[in-house]
Design a protein around this motif. Structure first.
Motif: not given
Length: 236
Positions: A58-69
């Motif tokens: 759910a956090l990743l969905a709201s902060r897609p920039e975290l896909h790289v880390d």
């Protein structure tokens, strides 16, 4: 048709290409949860492993920039849980160290090390990963001249930037390199769009490439098959 230049370099994905990752992550999450039960008990009591995973997604969905880390994603998820339940956030570093140690306890596929030793005699080797394995901790860093991780580079596969940067670091043109990975979109399509040849490491025998409309330069189920394919390339 213009002949391709001889291959000079081979680049590898890590997770599910050099080692299976699902059992490693599963065990790492079990050991992390046990660590939390001792050091941050309110988090462990309130959230199961599955619930913590769902919160990360759910956090990743709201902060897609975290896909790289992915490590930062896990830390942010834990930090949110700690804050919500009033746990001491000073334990976050310990939690991440504990998870990282277990996450790097990988076991190579049996054919990988013999294959790498043969390849090193004829090509320069490198890696590109979207994951957070530490090759120094794993004990494999010395096999590769260049190792790029999305978390440090700032861009993740399938973006061409990371493939091109790896080629530049190896001092080869993209057409002189081949990328080997298990993911059709991230690895095969990403590498081909950057101008590299791409081998799909398909240990399961899947025919998913047909439905995806992706045509790898080669499909290999083992490192022996990869070596056989390389023998037929212009560098060999």
């Amino acid at each position: 048709m213009t002949a391709r230049p001889p291959l000079k370099a081979i680049l590898f994905d890590l997770d599910d290409t050099l080692w299976p990752i699902a059992p490693v992550i599963a065990q790492a999450e079990v050991t992390l949860h046990a660590w939390l039960a001792e050091h941050a008990p309110r988090v462990a009591q309130q959230f199961s492993i599955e619930e913590l995973r769902a919160r990360r997604m759910a956090l990743l969905a709201s902060r897609p920039e975290l896909h790289v880390d992915l490590a930062s994603l896990r830390r942010a998820g834990l930090q949110a849980a700690f804050a919500e339940l009033g746990e001491d956030e000073r334990h976050l570093d310990g939690a991440m160290r504990h998870f990282s140690a277990a996450r790097n306890a990988v076991k190579l596929y049996d054919d990988v090390l013999p294959g790498l030793l043969k390849l090193k005699q004829r090509l320069v080797l490198g890696t590109i990963t979207n994951g957070n394995a530490d090759l120094e901790v794993v004990g494999m860093a010395h096999h590769f001249k260049v190792s790029l991780a999305a978390a440090h580079f700032g861009r993740a596969k399938p973006a061409p930037d990371i493939f091109l940067a790896a080629c530049a670091a190896l001092n080869v043109a993209p057409a002189e390199a081949v990328y080997v990975g298990d993911d059709l979109k991230l690895d095969v399509e990403g590498a081909q769009r950057a101008g590299l040849r791409a081998v799909w490491m398909n240990r399961s025998g899947s025919d998913a490439h047909l439905a995806a409309g992706i045509a790898p330069d080669a499909i290999c189920a083992t490192f022996d098959e990869l070596l056989d394919w390389l023998e037929n390339q212009l560098a060999y």
